[in-house]
Scaffold this motif. Structure first.
Motif, PDB file in Angstrom:
ATOM      1  N   UNK A  62       0.800  -1.223   0.000  1.00  0.00           N
ATOM      2  CA  UNK A  62       0.000   0.000   0.000  1.00  0.00           C
ATOM      3  C   UNK A  62       0.834   1.274   0.000  1.00  0.00           C
ATOM      4  N   UNK A  63       2.118   1.172   0.318  1.00  0.00           N
ATOM      5  CA  UNK A  63       2.939   2.365   0.446  1.00  0.00           C
ATOM      6  C   UNK A  63       4.390   2.042   0.111  1.00  0.00           C
ATOM      7  N   UNK A  64       5.073   3.027  -0.456  1.00  0.00           N
ATOM      8  CA  UNK A  64       6.502   2.885  -0.713  1.00  0.00           C
ATOM      9  C   UNK A  64       7.330   3.114   0.551  1.00  0.00           C
ATOM     10  N   UNK A  65       6.686   3.646   1.574  1.00  0.00           N
ATOM     11  CA  UNK A  65       7.401   3.961   2.812  1.00  0.00           C
ATOM     12  C   UNK A  65       7.093   2.911   3.871  1.00  0.00           C
ATOM     13  N   UNK A  66       7.865   1.842   3.868  1.00  0.00           N
ATOM     14  CA  UNK A  66       7.714   0.801   4.881  1.00  0.00           C
ATOM     15  C   UNK A  66       9.087   0.255   5.216  1.00  0.00           C
ATOM     16  N   UNK A  67       9.212  -0.288   6.416  1.00  0.00           N
ATOM     17  CA  UNK A  67      10.493  -0.836   6.857  1.00  0.00           C
ATOM     18  C   UNK A  67      10.225  -1.993   7.802  1.00  0.00           C
ATOM     19  N   UNK A 124       1.461   8.029  18.089  1.00  0.00           N
ATOM     20  CA  UNK A 124       1.175   9.419  17.723  1.00  0.00           C
ATOM     21  C   UNK A 124       2.108   9.812  16.586  1.00  0.00           C
ATOM     22  N   UNK A 125       1.538  10.043  15.396  1.00  0.00           N
ATOM     23  CA  UNK A 125       2.321  10.307  14.195  1.00  0.00           C
ATOM     24  C   UNK A 125       2.408  11.798  13.914  1.00  0.00           C
ATOM     25  N   UNK A 126       3.362  12.216  13.087  1.00  0.00           N
ATOM     26  CA  UNK A 126       3.459  13.641  12.732  1.00  0.00           C
ATOM     27  C   UNK A 126       2.204  14.111  12.005  1.00  0.00           C
ATOM     28  N   UNK A 127       2.014  15.413  11.983  1.00  0.00           N
ATOM     29  CA  UNK A 127       0.891  15.993  11.261  1.00  0.00           C
ATOM     30  C   UNK A 127       0.983  15.620   9.782  1.00  0.00           C
ATOM     31  N   UNK A 128      -0.160  15.311   9.203  1.00  0.00           N
ATOM     32  CA  UNK A 128      -0.282  14.968   7.779  1.00  0.00           C
ATOM     33  C   UNK A 128       0.340  13.628   7.412  1.00  0.00           C
ATOM     34  N   UNK A 129       0.574  12.786   8.426  1.00  0.00           N
ATOM     35  CA  UNK A 129       1.109  11.448   8.178  1.00  0.00           C
ATOM     36  C   UNK A 129       0.253  10.437   8.934  1.00  0.00           C
ATOM     37  N   UNK A 130      -0.077   9.337   8.264  1.00  0.00           N
ATOM     38  CA  UNK A 130      -0.721   8.203   8.913  1.00  0.00           C
ATOM     39  C   UNK A 130       0.270   7.043   8.940  1.00  0.00           C
ATOM     40  N   UNK A 131       0.253   6.287  10.003  1.00  0.00           N
ATOM     41  CA  UNK A 131       1.186   5.174  10.084  1.00  0.00           C
ATOM     42  C   UNK A 131       0.657   4.045  10.933  1.00  0.00           C
ATOM     43  N   UNK A 132       1.359   2.924  10.889  1.00  0.00           N
ATOM     44  CA  UNK A 132       1.011   1.762  11.717  1.00  0.00           C
ATOM     45  C   UNK A 132       2.282   0.989  12.013  1.00  0.00           C
ATOM     46  N   UNK A 133       2.286   0.345  13.171  1.00  0.00           N
ATOM     47  CA  UNK A 133       3.429  -0.444  13.633  1.00  0.00           C
ATOM     48  C   UNK A 133       2.923  -1.819  14.047  1.00  0.00           C
ATOM     49  N   UNK A 134       3.709  -2.838  13.772  1.00  0.00           N
ATOM     50  CA  UNK A 134       3.368  -4.181  14.218  1.00  0.00           C
ATOM     51  C   UNK A 134       4.639  -4.941  14.595  1.00  0.00           C
ATOM     52  N   UNK A 135       4.494  -5.904  15.494  1.00  0.00           N
ATOM     53  CA  UNK A 135       5.628  -6.768  15.845  1.00  0.00           C
ATOM     54  C   UNK A 135       5.086  -8.110  16.304  1.00  0.00           C
ATOM     55  N   UNK A 136       5.851  -9.155  16.055  1.00  0.00           N
ATOM     56  CA  UNK A 136       5.444 -10.500  16.463  1.00  0.00           C
ATOM     57  C   UNK A 136       6.646 -11.426  16.444  1.00  0.00           C
ATOM     58  N   UNK A 137       6.981 -11.958  17.602  1.00  0.00           N
ATOM     59  CA  UNK A 137       7.993 -13.014  17.718  1.00  0.00           C
ATOM     60  C   UNK A 137       9.291 -12.704  16.975  1.00  0.00           C
ATOM     61  N   UNK A 138       9.852 -11.536  17.239  1.00  0.00           N
ATOM     62  CA  UNK A 138      11.154 -11.209  16.668  1.00  0.00           C
ATOM     63  C   UNK A 138      11.111 -10.526  15.318  1.00  0.00           C
ATOM     64  N   UNK A 139       9.935 -10.185  14.829  1.00  0.00           N
ATOM     65  CA  UNK A 139       9.805  -9.383  13.618  1.00  0.00           C
ATOM     66  C   UNK A 139       9.064  -8.103  13.959  1.00  0.00           C
ATOM     67  N   UNK A 140       9.428  -7.013  13.295  1.00  0.00           N
ATOM     68  CA  UNK A 140       8.737  -5.744  13.477  1.00  0.00           C
ATOM     69  C   UNK A 140       8.655  -5.038  12.133  1.00  0.00           C
ATOM     70  N   UNK A 141       7.643  -4.180  11.993  1.00  0.00           N
ATOM     71  CA  UNK A 141       7.458  -3.460  10.733  1.00  0.00           C
ATOM     72  C   UNK A 141       6.655  -2.198  10.997  1.00  0.00           C
ATOM     73  N   UNK A 142       6.903  -1.181  10.189  1.00  0.00           N
ATOM     74  CA  UNK A 142       6.125   0.050  10.229  1.00  0.00           C
ATOM     75  C   UNK A 142       5.868   0.506   8.803  1.00  0.00           C
ATOM     76  N   UNK A 143       4.743   1.181   8.608  1.00  0.00           N
ATOM     77  CA  UNK A 143       4.384   1.723   7.301  1.00  0.00           C
ATOM     78  C   UNK A 143       3.784   3.106   7.512  1.00  0.00           C
ATOM     79  N   UNK A 144       4.046   4.035   6.594  1.00  0.00           N
ATOM     80  CA  UNK A 144       3.453   5.369   6.671  1.00  0.00           C
ATOM     81  C   UNK A 144       2.954   5.784   5.297  1.00  0.00           C
ATOM     82  N   UNK A 145       1.888   6.612   5.303  1.00  0.00           N
ATOM     83  CA  UNK A 145       1.341   7.202   4.083  1.00  0.00           C
ATOM     84  C   UNK A 145       0.911   8.624   4.395  1.00  0.00           C
ATOM     85  N   UNK A 146       0.692   9.421   3.361  1.00  0.00           N
ATOM     86  CA  UNK A 146       0.169  10.756   3.560  1.00  0.00           C
ATOM     87  C   UNK A 146      -1.268  10.706   4.038  1.00  0.00           C
TER      88      UNK A 146
END
Length: 225
Positions: free
Chosen positions: A13-18, A84-106
């Protein structure tokens, strides 16, 4: 704390994920300072595992934010534990058993985004949890899903977790798994219908599409509204 990026795990859904893999056993309290992150007081009584998961998620958030030009911003948690994300940014974070990930969109085009990573449940756990995670309205679709996907309840659980995160900014309240029912699916997407009015912005009948992908013995689900 040792961690290694997972460049093969990308948001659809987004190019901005890690995403990263991290070693909880190597966590030390000073890791927060090492990564330039302040330690939240609400974790004072948390076990090391919880502290490591929080840190890994915030490292992912920092990397994802940098991809949209936001630097030196720490994603703290509110009283409801939502990031709590910066203004004009939506994001989500997840983690499970040694894996973590975040994604952000406008934030301009969407009200919320959801993301969840889950390790496959055992067959016994999937059987035991069905009555807690499924509603009557989705039993027929779930049966069809179970014929084509090896861990159908893990997938539905993860999808509903993503839906909760995406809808929370529009609802500002917790709601149960029965509030979303699976109505159709294909090889990459699940479609759910909201079974009761959750707020003025999320009336009964609202539909949400959840994208999913599998890697190793994990599932990644994500959606936005």
């Amino acid at each position: 704390m040792y961690f290694s990026p997972l460049p093969s795990v990308q948001s659809t859904l987004s190019n901005a994920s890690f995403a990263l893999r991290f070693d909880m056993d190597s966590f030390e309290q000073q890791d927060f300072e090492t990564h330039g992150l302040s330690f939240p007081a609400k974790l004072d009584k948390a076990v090391p595992k919880r502290r490591a998961e929080y840190l890994a998620g915030r490292i992912c958030a920092q990397h994802a934010l940098s991809m949209v030009g936001v630097n030196d911003f720490q994603v703290h948690a509110g009283q409801d534990r939502a990031p709590i994300w910066p203004k004009n940014v939506l994001g989500a974070i997840t983690h499970s058993k040694g894996l973590a990930m975040a994604v952000v969109i406008g934030a301009s085009a969407h009200k919320g985004i959801g993301l969840d990573i889950e390790h496959f449940m055992s067959d016994k756990r999937e059987h035991d949890l069905q009555k807690h995670l499924l509603c009557d309205q989705e039993q027929a679709q779930f049966k069809l899903l179970s014929h084509v996907f090896s861990h159908p309840l893990t997938l539905v659980f993860s999808a509903k977790e993503s839906i909760f995160k995406a809808l929370y900014p529009s609802v500002n309240a917790f709601f149960g798994f029965e509030a979303a029912a699976l109505i159709e699916f294909n090889d990459t997407q699940l479609r759910f219908e909201i079974t009761k009015s959750l707020s003025d912005l999320v009336p009964k009948g609202t539909q949400v599409t959840v994208h999913y992908q599998q890697f190793e013995n994990w599932l990644l689900t994500e959606c936005y509204v």
